[in-house]
Write a protein that holds these residues in place. Sequence first.
Motif, PDB file in Angstrom:
ATOM      1  N   ARG A 109       4.050   3.965  13.195  1.00  0.00           N
ATOM      2  CA  ARG A 109       3.905   2.515  13.045  1.00  0.00           C
ATOM      3  C   ARG A 109       5.114   1.789  13.626  1.00  0.00           C
ATOM      4  O   ARG A 109       6.239   2.268  13.515  1.00  0.00           O
ATOM      5  CB  ARG A 109       3.793   2.149  11.557  1.00  0.00           C
ATOM      6  CG  ARG A 109       2.537   2.634  10.852  1.00  0.00           C
ATOM      7  CD  ARG A 109       2.714   2.658   9.354  1.00  0.00           C
ATOM      8  NE  ARG A 109       3.703   3.663   8.955  1.00  0.00           N
ATOM      9  CZ  ARG A 109       3.395   4.943   8.683  1.00  0.00           C
ATOM     10  NH1 ARG A 109       2.146   5.353   8.761  1.00  0.00           N
ATOM     11  NH2 ARG A 109       4.343   5.799   8.338  1.00  0.00           N
ATOM     12  N   THR A 124       8.322   4.990  10.800  1.00  0.00           N
ATOM     13  CA  THR A 124       8.001   3.580  10.998  1.00  0.00           C
ATOM     14  C   THR A 124       9.200   2.919  11.663  1.00  0.00           C
ATOM     15  O   THR A 124      10.322   3.004  11.145  1.00  0.00           O
ATOM     16  CB  THR A 124       7.701   2.879   9.665  1.00  0.00           C
ATOM     17  OG1 THR A 124       6.551   3.480   9.061  1.00  0.00           O
ATOM     18  CG2 THR A 124       7.444   1.393   9.874  1.00  0.00           C
ATOM     19  N   LEU A 181       2.141  -3.548  13.816  1.00  0.00           N
ATOM     20  CA  LEU A 181       1.826  -4.471  12.723  1.00  0.00           C
ATOM     21  C   LEU A 181       2.637  -5.744  12.869  1.00  0.00           C
ATOM     22  O   LEU A 181       3.837  -5.704  13.164  1.00  0.00           O
ATOM     23  CB  LEU A 181       2.127  -3.826  11.373  1.00  0.00           C
ATOM     24  CG  LEU A 181       1.244  -2.643  10.968  1.00  0.00           C
ATOM     25  CD1 LEU A 181       1.866  -1.330  11.434  1.00  0.00           C
ATOM     26  CD2 LEU A 181       1.035  -2.606   9.472  1.00  0.00           C
ATOM     27  N   SER A 226       0.693   2.395  15.879  1.00  0.00           N
ATOM     28  CA  SER A 226       0.061   1.122  15.562  1.00  0.00           C
ATOM     29  C   SER A 226       1.141   0.048  15.526  1.00  0.00           C
ATOM     30  O   SER A 226       2.313   0.342  15.260  1.00  0.00           O
ATOM     31  CB  SER A 226      -0.671   1.203  14.227  1.00  0.00           C
ATOM     32  OG  SER A 226       0.210   1.546  13.180  1.00  0.00           O
ATOM     33  N   LEU A 274       2.756  -0.489   2.599  1.00  0.00           N
ATOM     34  CA  LEU A 274       2.356   0.056   3.890  1.00  0.00           C
ATOM     35  C   LEU A 274       2.241   1.577   3.822  1.00  0.00           C
ATOM     36  O   LEU A 274       1.329   2.174   4.386  1.00  0.00           O
ATOM     37  CB  LEU A 274       3.371  -0.363   4.959  1.00  0.00           C
ATOM     38  CG  LEU A 274       3.110   0.097   6.385  1.00  0.00           C
ATOM     39  CD1 LEU A 274       1.764  -0.417   6.880  1.00  0.00           C
ATOM     40  CD2 LEU A 274       4.239  -0.379   7.298  1.00  0.00           C
ATOM     41  N   VAL A 308      -0.431  -6.819  18.873  1.00  0.00           N
ATOM     42  CA  VAL A 308      -0.518  -6.403  17.473  1.00  0.00           C
ATOM     43  C   VAL A 308      -1.877  -5.741  17.259  1.00  0.00           C
ATOM     44  O   VAL A 308      -2.915  -6.276  17.645  1.00  0.00           O
ATOM     45  CB  VAL A 308      -0.347  -7.615  16.536  1.00  0.00           C
ATOM     46  CG1 VAL A 308      -0.680  -7.254  15.095  1.00  0.00           C
ATOM     47  CG2 VAL A 308       1.078  -8.154  16.638  1.00  0.00           C
ATOM     48  N   THR A 309      -1.869  -4.575  16.626  1.00  0.00           N
ATOM     49  CA  THR A 309      -3.119  -3.869  16.342  1.00  0.00           C
ATOM     50  C   THR A 309      -3.579  -4.063  14.898  1.00  0.00           C
ATOM     51  O   THR A 309      -4.762  -3.891  14.597  1.00  0.00           O
ATOM     52  CB  THR A 309      -2.964  -2.361  16.605  1.00  0.00           C
ATOM     53  OG1 THR A 309      -1.950  -1.818  15.735  1.00  0.00           O
ATOM     54  CG2 THR A 309      -2.579  -2.096  18.054  1.00  0.00           C
ATOM     55  N   HIS A 310      -2.644  -4.410  13.998  1.00  0.00           N
ATOM     56  CA  HIS A 310      -2.975  -4.588  12.587  1.00  0.00           C
ATOM     57  C   HIS A 310      -2.254  -5.836  12.063  1.00  0.00           C
ATOM     58  O   HIS A 310      -1.019  -5.905  12.126  1.00  0.00           O
ATOM     59  CB  HIS A 310      -2.553  -3.373  11.752  1.00  0.00           C
ATOM     60  CG  HIS A 310      -3.308  -2.122  12.075  1.00  0.00           C
ATOM     61  ND1 HIS A 310      -3.088  -1.399  13.229  1.00  0.00           N
ATOM     62  CD2 HIS A 310      -4.293  -1.474  11.391  1.00  0.00           C
ATOM     63  CE1 HIS A 310      -3.900  -0.357  13.247  1.00  0.00           C
ATOM     64  NE2 HIS A 310      -4.633  -0.376  12.158  1.00  0.00           N
ATOM     65  N   LEU A 311      -3.026  -6.793  11.572  1.00  0.00           N
ATOM     66  CA  LEU A 311      -2.455  -8.027  11.061  1.00  0.00           C
ATOM     67  C   LEU A 311      -1.967  -7.835   9.624  1.00  0.00           C
ATOM     68  O   LEU A 311      -2.634  -7.196   8.810  1.00  0.00           O
ATOM     69  CB  LEU A 311      -3.484  -9.152  11.094  1.00  0.00           C
ATOM     70  CG  LEU A 311      -3.965  -9.608  12.473  1.00  0.00           C
ATOM     71  CD1 LEU A 311      -5.049 -10.664  12.315  1.00  0.00           C
ATOM     72  CD2 LEU A 311      -2.808 -10.139  13.301  1.00  0.00           C
ATOM     73  N   VAL A 312      -0.834  -8.449   9.325  1.00  0.00           N
ATOM     74  CA  VAL A 312      -0.293  -8.470   7.960  1.00  0.00           C
ATOM     75  C   VAL A 312      -0.343  -9.912   7.478  1.00  0.00           C
ATOM     76  O   VAL A 312       0.351 -10.777   8.011  1.00  0.00           O
ATOM     77  CB  VAL A 312       1.151  -7.945   7.911  1.00  0.00           C
ATOM     78  CG1 VAL A 312       1.683  -8.007   6.476  1.00  0.00           C
ATOM     79  CG2 VAL A 312       1.229  -6.522   8.451  1.00  0.00           C
ATOM     80  N   THR A 313      -1.176 -10.157   6.484  1.00  0.00           N
ATOM     81  CA  THR A 313      -1.333 -11.508   5.961  1.00  0.00           C
ATOM     82  C   THR A 313      -0.855 -11.648   4.526  1.00  0.00           C
ATOM     83  O   THR A 313      -0.635 -12.763   4.046  1.00  0.00           O
ATOM     84  CB  THR A 313      -2.797 -11.962   6.034  1.00  0.00           C
ATOM     85  OG1 THR A 313      -3.610 -11.033   5.290  1.00  0.00           O
ATOM     86  CG2 THR A 313      -3.281 -12.001   7.477  1.00  0.00           C
ATOM     87  N   SER A 332       0.955 -12.098  16.446  1.00  0.00           N
ATOM     88  CA  SER A 332      -0.150 -11.647  17.292  1.00  0.00           C
ATOM     89  C   SER A 332      -0.523 -12.710  18.311  1.00  0.00           C
ATOM     90  O   SER A 332      -0.693 -12.418  19.506  1.00  0.00           O
ATOM     91  CB  SER A 332      -1.350 -11.300  16.413  1.00  0.00           C
ATOM     92  OG  SER A 332      -2.433 -10.844  17.203  1.00  0.00           O
TER      93      SER A 332
END
Length: 270
Positions: A64, A37, A87, A85, A137, A127-132, A93
């Motif tokens: 990642r 990562t 993140l 990916s 991980l 960004v391919t994967h949102l972190v909210t 994003s």
Amino acid sequence: LEFRRVLFRSGVWTWLQPGGESGVSNAGVIADDDGLTVVDTLMVREQWEPFAAAVAGLGRPVRRVVLTHAHIDHVGGTSAFPMASVLGSPQTSDLLDGAMPVDAYKSFMPAFAAGFDELAELGTRPVTHLVTDAAALTGRIEVLPASGHTAGDLMVLVPDADVCFAGDLCFFGVTPLAFQGDPAVWAEVVDAVGDLAEVIVPGHGPLGGEREVRDLGDYLRHCAAGSVPAGPWDAWIERDPRDTINIERARLLAEGRDEIPPAMLRALGY
């Protein structure tokens, strides 16, 4: 440049760029069962190319890339890791999906002007994967959303190594920049960062810990109060115009105005 393991556990490396001034940020790599990562990707080719080569030298696939926020000095090298990916927070994003303000970058960081021309053509990966929300991980890595430096900051915590990649929530030996942040909120977040890990990897400057975090929080509180007295920050680089930018930003927010400070607009060439 420095690429080394930190603390006692294997599989965590930091890439520290000397100085830490505008455009000169840090990055990192964490090994996990399935590969690597990467935390942040630096800015222009002269920075991200040697970093990517060092990562490749570890001999494991990059699965990642975690972006701590959207500022160009942390996301410019995303294309160096095309199979990973990406993140990031929703705010990161959105900003990466927008137009790249190349002229503003050149005005604020003229030493990298030639690199920005290439970067404008190359672009950054979305960004391919949102972190909210805070989440595990991988088996080693936790991602922790926060705010303060921007509205969409992320930290990356590696508990078994007692290391936290704080992104630009931490500047050590370098004056922080709050033109999109809230110095008062940021100070509160910084207080919590010091409890997360023994070793804090800042977005700019050398590795730090409890003392550096405490000094940063105190500086931000002074900015929120409207003036910065003498203190340990007198040895930090880039005080001018960042003191002015940070104090102006705090004053604007106190007036209910979520605006870019005039001193920052001038620095961007507007």
